[in-house]
Design an enzyme around this catalytic site. Structure first.
Site, PDB file in Angstrom:
ATOM      1  N   SER A 150       0.859  -1.193   0.000  1.00  0.00           N
ATOM      2  CA  SER A 150       0.000   0.000   0.000  1.00  0.00           C
ATOM      3  C   SER A 150       0.885   1.230   0.000  1.00  0.00           C
ATOM      4  CB  SER A 150      -0.855   0.009   1.269  1.00  0.00           C
ATOM      5  OG  SER A 150      -0.082   0.497   2.355  1.00  0.00           O
ATOM      6  N   ASP A 151       0.290   2.377  -0.323  1.00  0.00           N
ATOM      7  CA  ASP A 151       1.075   3.585  -0.125  1.00  0.00           C
ATOM      8  C   ASP A 151       0.949   3.953   1.359  1.00  0.00           C
ATOM      9  OD1 ASP A 151       1.643   6.506  -2.213  1.00  0.00           O
ATOM     10  OD2 ASP A 151       2.593   5.846  -0.370  1.00  0.00           O
ATOM     11  N   TRP A 152       1.728   4.933   1.776  1.00  0.00           N
ATOM     12  CA  TRP A 152       1.861   5.263   3.197  1.00  0.00           C
ATOM     13  C   TRP A 152       0.503   5.503   3.855  1.00  0.00           C
ATOM     14  CZ3 TRP A 152       6.623   6.686   5.910  1.00  0.00           C
ATOM     15  CH2 TRP A 152       6.395   7.080   7.218  1.00  0.00           C
TER      16      TRP A 152
END
Ligand code: GLC
Length: 744
Positions: free
Chosen positions: A284-286
């Site tokens: 996932s992104d942050w």
């Protein structure tokens, strides 16, 4: 007489090699399964959990004071923003204290270089030079892997048509064809000879998907588009990256057609893992797992974890949703253990392929880290691609290149002595940057000959309201034969979370140019920025304009080589430059509409603004040279082709100027009638040719029916017989054209 290997021996050797490969491959799969069988549910979920290191962050930090103990308990699969042999070893040693001793993966945003900072990706895209781009990524991987990094969160392959979005600096611009080629070059560069080599890092194609189409160019904003446009424009570079063997993908912050990418199984399972057969993993992104709560797609972290895991997000970067909720979700049957096992298999497989199970410290070699700390060959390569990335936008009366000797040159502007601002966003600050990064001022001092006097005046700061420095700048200009102005954006003015409604030059820089221009001296302007800016006044006042992006460690040397003509600029814009913000989005491969304007005199009752030109300030593919190239007419080997046949188009390009130069000859097509409307142009090829003064070269392009495919209204990727135009030229506007047919 040559001895021939008996055919049977040859076949036996082939079979033996095949078995060994099968046995090895089977071994990795078996090893993965054997580890998986030993893992508890908590340990499996630990592999799906990624934390930021305790030494610096690239996102909103969730404070967690028992980070290190969790590593020892096998609750962490990967860390990001941990660099250097010392620190990565320190944390890897903790992981080796866990029950199953599963090694950590260290991920890092090595976007355009690590120790040697390369031009920003949008600048490198302007080189249209795949070899140079691959070399840049290869060097970044060599330096990053020497610093203990296994995995880079790059290449960013988001197509972007809106320069208000600050992240255009990380990508390859507006075109799917160019973007796909660059995605492949970067994946190959990062992964090199393949996982297991200690100078190879895992690539990560991001941000999946359509993040660059955020409404209004506002970062993290919604994206809503037809599946046809998604497949036609935004997915091709991702598909190319997957086909090139990218180890991982990163999903994006945006919602796409109402479903956040992180929870979007259409993207992550149907397209990526099923249709494209992707065998890597998705991170996932942050915090994007947890961000599905504010998106209004999950009511809490428990639901967010379920939605993300079931949709194919294999690892949770920094939201802690997985580590805190997935075990419960499995126990309650909301997430099947098979989903967890599939994610963990994908993650473990990469750790085996990287050789980390054999030796968790194989990237922690202090000798190698030292060797890569000041690699002169890397700096040379950086200078080389920096020069190839610069775009010449204007050169009235051939004021460039300038004489090296016997004149006074005034260097004016806030970028003249800039150092770290040449590194751009997503770069690193090293203690010796003040010595290592070359400013324009330093570059000029090295290259200007003794008879040349260099004057300097800053004039103003990059972001300024005061014009108090103008007088000194005007004074310097009055004493000079020629003025070089270096202006632009500070390094943190484009990048993540840097969307701007106003993309004019910041501060009072435009006023500074006007004040200096009033002296009547010839002005050459260098614009350093991470995105297309709006600079119409500068364009009027300047005799010449070089777009110098953010060129990295050897920026000043690259600029100087170009100013003195030691390198003839060859860059071509990977993005259209708008005349003003009101013209955005403006891109070359647009549809014709039912009321296309013929030109700027035909704007009423037309798909045009009545108060603005139809055309961008500078079109996609635009870039001048110190020399001039003429193009013959196009010759086609036939007027029509059937599927399976090849159309050969040729054109002769001649250098009619007085300097050797490199030209990027671009091929576009237009499908005049389709079952869905088609763009007025589509880039389908390009070739770079270097010609001496007076030299000509015939350039050939081959087109087949497959080059004419597109996604029709049933999302089938097909060509359709009919009439086509073919264009060849120096940019997307200045082209020669020819007609041809595709017949059944
Ligand atoms: C950031 C960015 C992403 C980056 C990640 C780790 O928010 O969106 O591109 O790789 O976090 O730094």
């Amino acid at each position: 007489m040559r001895k021939h290997i008996p055919i049977l021996t040859f076949v036996f050797i082939l079979l033996l090699q095949g078995f060994i490969c099968y046995a090895q491959k089977k071994t990795i799969d078996q090893k993965v399964d054997s580890v998986l069988k030993m893992m508890t549910l908590d340990e499996k979920i630990g592999q799906m959990n990624q934390y930021n290191g305790p030494w610096g962050a690239t996102g909103p930090l969730t404070n967690d004071n028992n980070l290190l103990s969790q590593i020892k308990e096998g609750k962490v699969g990967s860390m990001l923003n941990v660099t250097g042999v010392k620190r990565t070893r320190e944390l890897q040693e903790l992981a080796m204290q866990s029950r199953l001793k599963i090694p950590l993966l260290f991920g890092q945003d090595v976007i355009h270089g690590y120790r040697t900072i390369f031009p920003i990706p949008l600048a490198e895209a302007a080189s249209w030079d795949m070899e140079a781009i691959e070399r840049s990524a290869r060097i970044a991987a060599t330096e990053a892997s020497a610093a203990g990094i296994h995995w880079t969160f790059a290449p960013m392959v988001d197509i972007a048509r809106d320069p208000r979005w600050g992240r255009v600096m990380e990508g390859a611009g507006e075109d799917p064809y160019l973007g796909s080629m660059i995605a492949v070059a970067r994946v190959k560069g990062f992964q090199g000879k393949g996982f297991g080599h200690t100078d190879a890092v895992m690539a990560c194609a991001k941000h999946f998907a359509a993040y660059g189409a955020a409404v209004g160019g506002r970062d993290y904003n919604s994206v809503d588009m037809s599946l046809r446009q998604l497949h036609e424009v935004y997915l091709p570079p991702f598909k190319a990256a997957a086909a090139a063997g990218a180890a991982s993908f990163m999903n994006s912050f945006n919602d796409l057609n109402g479903i956040p990418a992180t929870g979007n199984s259409y993207l992550q399972r149907d397209i990526l893992k099923k249709e494209w057969g992707f065998k890597g993993f998705v991170v996932s992104d942050w915090g994007s797992v947890g961000e599905m709560i504010p998106h209004g797609y999950a009511k809490d972290n428990y639901e967010a974890a379920i939605l993300a895991a079931n949709a194919g997000s294999d690892m949770d970067m920094e939201s802690r949703s997985y580590i805190k909720n997935l075990a419960q979700a499995v126990k309650e049957g909301k997430v099947k253990i098979a989903v967890i096992d599939e994610a963990v298999r994908r993650l473990l497989k990469k750790k085996f392929e990287m050789g980390l199970f054999d030796d968790p410290y194989r990237f922690c070699n202090e000798e190698r880290e030292k060797q890569q700390w000041d690699n002169q060959a890397h700096l040379h390569a950086e200078l080389d691609i920096a020069k190839r990335s610069v775009v010449l936008l204007k050169n009235e009366q051939n004021v460039l290149p300038i004489k090296r000797s016997d004149q006074t040159i005034a260097l004016i502007g806030p970028f003249v002595k800039a150092k770290s601002d040449n590194l751009g966003f997503w770069s690193y600050d090293w203690p010796d940057d003040s010595l290592r990064v070359v400013s324009l001022w330093e570059g000029m001092q090295k290259k200007a000959s003794k008879g040349t006097k260099l004057l300097y005046a800053k004039g103003c700061n990059i972001i300024d309201t005061s014009s108090s420095g103008f007088e000194e700048a005007v004074e310097a200009a009055n004493k000079a034969d020629v003025v070089i102005m270096s202006i632009g954006e500070a390094r943190d003015m484009s990048g993540e979370a840097k969307s701007r409604s106003n993309i004019h030059l910041p501060g009072v820089q435009e006023e500074l140019v006007k004040a200096v221009a009033a002296t009547g001296k010839p002005i050459i302007v260098l614009i350093s920025a991470g995105r297309p800016l709006v600079f119409n006044t500068v364009a009027e006042k300047a005799k010449a304009i070089l777009y110098t992006w953010w060129l990295g460690t050897k920026a000043g040397d690259a600029m100087t080589d170009i100013l003195f003509g030691d390198y003839n600029p060859s860059g071509k814009l990977p993005m259209s430059f708008p005349i003003t913000e009101g013209q955005i989005p403006v891109y070359y491969n647009h549809f014709n509409t039912g009321r296309p304007a013929k030109d700027d005199n035909d704007r009423f009752y037309r798909s045009a603004y009545t108060d603005l030109s139809l055309y961008p300030a500078y079109p996609f593919g635009f870039g001048l040279s110190y020399t001039h190239f003429s193009y013959s007419g196009i010759t086609l080997n036939k007027e029509s082709i059937k599927p399976g046949e090849t159309l050969k188009a040729s054109i002769t390009v001649t250098n009619i100027g007085s300097m050797e130069g490199k030209e990027t000859v671009q091929l576009y097509i237009r499908d005049l009638v389709g079952s869905v409307v088609r763009p007025v142009k589509e880039l389908k090829g390009f070739q770079q040719v270097t010609l001496k003064p007076g030299e000509s070269k015939e350039i050939y392009f081959a087109i087949t029916a497959n080059d004419l495919r597109f996604y029709n209204d049933k999302l089938l990727y097909k060509y359709e017989p009919g009439d086509f135009k073919l264009f060849i030229g120096t940019n997307s506007r200045d082209v020669k054209e020819a007609d041809f047919k595709l017949i059944k």
